[in-house]
Design a protein around this motif. Structure first.
Motif, PDB file in Angstrom:
ATOM      1  N   THR A   1     -12.810  90.436 -10.317  1.00  0.00           N
ATOM      2  CA  THR A   1     -13.557  89.249 -10.723  1.00  0.00           C
ATOM      3  C   THR A   1     -12.730  88.463 -11.737  1.00  0.00           C
ATOM      4  O   THR A   1     -12.130  89.049 -12.641  1.00  0.00           O
ATOM      5  CB  THR A   1     -14.902  89.648 -11.347  1.00  0.00           C
ATOM      6  N   VAL A   2     -12.690  87.145 -11.566  1.00  0.00           N
ATOM      7  CA  VAL A   2     -11.932  86.276 -12.471  1.00  0.00           C
ATOM      8  C   VAL A   2     -12.884  85.268 -13.099  1.00  0.00           C
ATOM      9  O   VAL A   2     -13.658  84.615 -12.398  1.00  0.00           O
ATOM     10  CB  VAL A   2     -10.800  85.538 -11.724  1.00  0.00           C
ATOM     11  N   PHE A   3     -12.830  85.165 -14.415  1.00  0.00           N
ATOM     12  CA  PHE A   3     -13.637  84.196 -15.156  1.00  0.00           C
ATOM     13  C   PHE A   3     -12.674  83.375 -15.996  1.00  0.00           C
ATOM     14  O   PHE A   3     -11.998  83.909 -16.881  1.00  0.00           O
ATOM     15  CB  PHE A   3     -14.648  84.922 -16.045  1.00  0.00           C
ATOM     16  N   LEU A   4     -12.575  82.078 -15.705  1.00  0.00           N
ATOM     17  CA  LEU A   4     -11.570  81.265 -16.388  1.00  0.00           C
ATOM     18  C   LEU A   4     -12.145  79.946 -16.875  1.00  0.00           C
ATOM     19  O   LEU A   4     -13.078  79.402 -16.289  1.00  0.00           O
ATOM     20  CB  LEU A   4     -10.373  81.023 -15.489  1.00  0.00           C
ATOM     21  N   THR A   5     -11.568  79.448 -17.950  1.00  0.00           N
ATOM     22  CA  THR A   5     -11.818  78.093 -18.406  1.00  0.00           C
ATOM     23  C   THR A   5     -10.571  77.275 -18.106  1.00  0.00           C
ATOM     24  O   THR A   5      -9.455  77.800 -18.122  1.00  0.00           O
ATOM     25  CB  THR A   5     -12.119  78.026 -19.913  1.00  0.00           C
ATOM     26  N   SER A   6     -10.759  76.002 -17.831  1.00  0.00           N
ATOM     27  CA  SER A   6      -9.602  75.144 -17.574  1.00  0.00           C
ATOM     28  C   SER A   6     -10.034  73.687 -17.604  1.00  0.00           C
ATOM     29  O   SER A   6     -11.151  73.342 -17.209  1.00  0.00           O
ATOM     30  CB  SER A   6      -8.977  75.460 -16.212  1.00  0.00           C
ATOM     31  N   HIS A   7      -9.123  72.841 -18.066  1.00  0.00           N
ATOM     32  CA  HIS A   7      -9.326  71.399 -17.997  1.00  0.00           C
ATOM     33  C   HIS A   7      -8.576  70.791 -16.815  1.00  0.00           C
ATOM     34  O   HIS A   7      -8.679  69.584 -16.576  1.00  0.00           O
ATOM     35  CB  HIS A   7      -8.842  70.733 -19.292  1.00  0.00           C
ATOM     36  N   ILE A   8      -7.833  71.603 -16.088  1.00  0.00           N
ATOM     37  CA  ILE A   8      -7.039  71.104 -14.966  1.00  0.00           C
ATOM     38  C   ILE A   8      -7.871  71.254 -13.699  1.00  0.00           C
ATOM     39  O   ILE A   8      -7.818  72.270 -12.994  1.00  0.00           O
ATOM     40  CB  ILE A   8      -5.693  71.839 -14.868  1.00  0.00           C
ATOM     41  N   LEU A   9      -8.669  70.244 -13.410  1.00  0.00           N
ATOM     42  CA  LEU A   9      -9.664  70.335 -12.349  1.00  0.00           C
ATOM     43  C   LEU A   9      -9.032  70.465 -10.967  1.00  0.00           C
ATOM     44  O   LEU A   9      -9.627  71.076 -10.070  1.00  0.00           O
ATOM     45  CB  LEU A   9     -10.593  69.116 -12.401  1.00  0.00           C
ATOM     46  N   SER A  10      -7.859  69.904 -10.778  1.00  0.00           N
ATOM     47  CA  SER A  10      -7.201  70.014  -9.466  1.00  0.00           C
ATOM     48  C   SER A  10      -6.864  71.461  -9.137  1.00  0.00           C
ATOM     49  O   SER A  10      -6.960  71.890  -7.975  1.00  0.00           O
ATOM     50  CB  SER A  10      -5.935  69.160  -9.426  1.00  0.00           C
TER      51      SER A  10
END
Length: 271
Positions: free
Chosen positions: A208-217
């Motif tokens: 399972t991967v839980f990530l935050t990111s501002h790079i929507l692409s």
């Protein structure tokens, strides 16, 4: 690692000598965190299944990093419940840390250790054999183009190298859940593609991967679940393929619309 009985949040089955995890891996119920009079996270309730790649999106200051710290047992909630890997993240935080890999907001590196030493230390902390640690470290250094800097002290590394080192540390113990806080920031395009492919492989194999990111692409390419947060509250939670429009436009509509400001002076005096 103890086996959890069927009917709990996570069911573990042995097949061909491997442990496979099924069911809910992350569960939050009215999760809240206050700092004095400021409510950083306000009553979050959501679930993430085994093998999902969940993108947790929102603007700066929305409560994303605070939420990650509560999910990983680093910060106790003010109220509400949080269960990760079938464990209470507050009362079983030490056992939880044995089962997860984390790329934290501050990267968590030591200036006086080299890139390779960080990976070797990670293996020792997680109880891996020296041989397994060295083999995995070598593979990760090669895959993330860190071989040339393996003997570079963290203090002398570029931000991109530091980010890749922390990412490698999170992967090395082969955790049940991978928590990544802004993993693609400052990463070159080639390494970003390699990291994306690694995460897709992780999900397909049950991690399972839980990530935050501002790079929507990037998020749009890899995520299977989208959770959006604004001012500490969830405004969207669905499978990625259930978005009614592009991720970028949906984010603008629900979370934060771009400000339109005409700067008449900008460039007007150039000659």
């Amino acid at each position: 690692m103890p086996l959890l009985l069927p009917g709990t949040a996570v069911e573990v089955r042995a097949r061909a000598g491997r442990l496979l995890y099924h069911g809910v891996m992350i569960s939050c119920r009215k999760l809240t965190r206050r700092f004095g009079d400021v409510t950083a996270v306000n009553g979050l309730s959501f679930e993430v299944d085994a093998g999902a790649i969940c993108a947790f999106l929102g603007p700066n200051g929305a409560g994303k990093s605070t939420t990650v710290k509560m999910l990983t047992g680093l910060l106790a909630p003010t109220s509400g419940e949080v269960e990760v890997c079938g464990l209470n993240a507050v009362t079983s935080s030490l056992e939880l840390k044995r089962r997860i890999g984390v790329l934290p907001e501050d990267l968590g590196l030591f200036d006086d250790l080299t890139v390779e030493e960080h990976l070797l230390l990670t293996g020792a902390v997680y109880g891996l054999s020296k041989g397994a640690t060295q083999a995995r470290a070598s593979q990760l250094l090669h895959a993330l183009s860190l071989e040339h800097g393996r003997n570079t002290f963290a203090a002398a590394c570029s931000h991109g190298m530091r980010k890749k080192t922390s990412f490698a540390m999170a992967l090395l113990p082969n955790p049940q859940i991978l928590f990544l806080d802004e993993p693609f920031e400052a990463i070159d395009p080639v390494t970003s593609k390699i990291m994306r492919d690694m995460l897709i492989t992780c999900g397909r194999r049950g991690m399972t991967v839980f990530l935050t990111s501002h790079i929507l692409s990037v998020v749009e390419h890899i995520a299977t679940q989208i959770v959006m947060i604004r001012k500490g509250s969830i405004v969207w939670d669905s499978p990625a393929d259930k978005l009614p429009q592009s991720l970028e436009q949906h984010y603008f509509d629900l979370v934060e619309a771009p400000a339109v400001e005409e700067l008449e002076w900008l460039g007007s005096s150039l000659s």
